[in-house]
Design an enzyme around this catalytic site. Structure first.
Site, short mmCIF file in Angstrom:
data_model
loop_
_atom_site.label_atom_id
_atom_site.label_comp_id
_atom_site.label_asym_id
_atom_site.label_seq_id
_atom_site.Cartn_x
_atom_site.Cartn_y
_atom_site.Cartn_z
N LYS A 11 13.43 -108.12 51.39
CA LYS A 11 14.26 -107.49 52.44
C LYS A 11 13.45 -106.41 53.14
O LYS A 11 12.53 -105.84 52.57
CB LYS A 11 15.55 -106.89 51.86
CG LYS A 11 15.35 -105.69 50.92
CD LYS A 11 15.42 -104.33 51.60
CE LYS A 11 15.19 -103.19 50.67
NZ LYS A 11 14.27 -102.22 50.76
N ASP A 137 19.98 -102.75 44.93
CA ASP A 137 19.66 -103.76 45.95
C ASP A 137 20.05 -105.17 45.53
O ASP A 137 19.99 -106.10 46.35
CB ASP A 137 18.15 -103.76 46.24
CG ASP A 137 17.70 -102.55 47.05
OD1 ASP A 137 18.57 -101.89 47.64
OD2 ASP A 137 16.50 -102.28 47.08
#
Ligand code: ATP
Length: 290
Positions: A11, A137
């Protein structure tokens, strides 16, 4: 099905703001999370013996409880009373400790993969809730696409798809501890915060240039001082075709958004030539949610 092979996507943060520090010491954040096509390969095989066995191509990564894939497998085994074991083969391509959530994405892949091979039928929302025990995350890495993360990163809101574009990724040869960066962050009345809402609005309107122009990462106030190479990489990208370039997460990786393939080629060559980054990759936006 006794085995599965999954991509664990990295990401980037199209925006990262810190609003303040809570009484419990955690920081209140507002971040825009975006999956990209840079991935580790995670293979999971069922075994009759109850053990969790981890293998990886990076000799310096732990293969015991300290590896996030091990933690994820153990959590799934305990939570869903799985008697058999798993053999996990992890091929790392995402740079480690880079601000790209590589470890979290590997853990997410193990959770999704075990749900499949053991036919558990667990809903994605439940997997995301569980994933939070491994790291802030992980829920996003299960969900993928584009999302706003608030709270300490755990409150996720899916956003419309980000306009597709080539993404240049560059990691200098320095290591940054996320904990250290947050500890060093000083917020005052004069701190300039990135305009996260403007980024969201431009994503909604599918305006790539508007997204790029409004991107910002407040953690650069710490890392750029300590590692000027981050600023230099941003400069090379911006002078060679990037619509904008910022640091991802707590760094040190810098990413740049480009309008087209020709422009990213220019950025890639210039960055290679500069010798500022240890790893340079061309990638692109991954919009599909899981
Ligand atoms: P974030 O963007 O969430 O801060 P990161 O990209 O900075 O994450 P990771 O690559 O996920 O950092 O890993 C950071 C640390 O976690 C490393 O020091 C590493 O030893 C440990 N680790 C444990 N499991 C893994 C894994 N599967 N892949 C990478 N690192 C792992």
């Amino acid at each position: 099905m006794d085995e599965v092979s999954l991509k664990a996507l990295a990401k980037i943060n199209l925006g990262l703001d810190v609003l303040g520090k809570r009484e419990d010491g955690y920081h209140e954040v507002r971040m825009i999370m975006q999956s990209i096509h840079l991935y580790d390969r995670v293979e999971i095989k069922k075994t009759k013996s109850p053990n969790i066995h981890v293998e990886t191509n990076l000799f310096y990564l732990p293969v015991d409880e300290n590896n996030l894939v091990y933690k994820a497998a153990k959590l799934m085994k305990n939570e869903f009373r799985i008697k058999e074991g798993v053999r996990i083969t992890l091929q790392k391509f995402i740079p480690v400790a880079a601000g790209l959530a590589g470890g979290s994405s590997d853990a997410a892949a193990v959770m999704v993969g075990m749900n499949r091979i053991f036919n558990l039928g667990i809903k994605q929302s439940r997997l995301m809730e569980l994933g939070l025990q491994i790291g802030a995350d992980v829920p996003f890495c299960i969900m993928r696409g584009t999302a706003l993360a608030e709270g300490i990163g755990e409150k996720l809101t899916a956003l419309p798809s980000m306009p597709k574009c080539p993404v240049l990724i560059a990691k200098p040869a320095v290591s940054v501890s996320t904990k250290h960066v947050y500890e060093q962050l000083r917020l005052t009345e004069n701190t300039v915060h990135p305009d996260i809402d403007a980024v969201i609005e431009n994503i909604r309107q599918k305006k790539l240039r508007g997204v790029a122009e409004n991107m910002g990462n407040i953690l650069e106030t710490v890392t750029v001082k300590e590692y000027p190479v981050i600023k230099e990489i941003k400069k090379v990208m911006k002078e060679n075709g990037a619509l904008n370039a910022i640091m991802s997460g707590s760094g040190p990786t810098v990413f740049g958004l480009f309008a087209n393939e020709k422009e990213i080629r220019r950025g890639y060559e210039a960055l290679k030539e500069s010798g500022l980054a240890k790893n340079v990759y061309t990638s692109d936006i991954h919009n599909n949610r899981r």
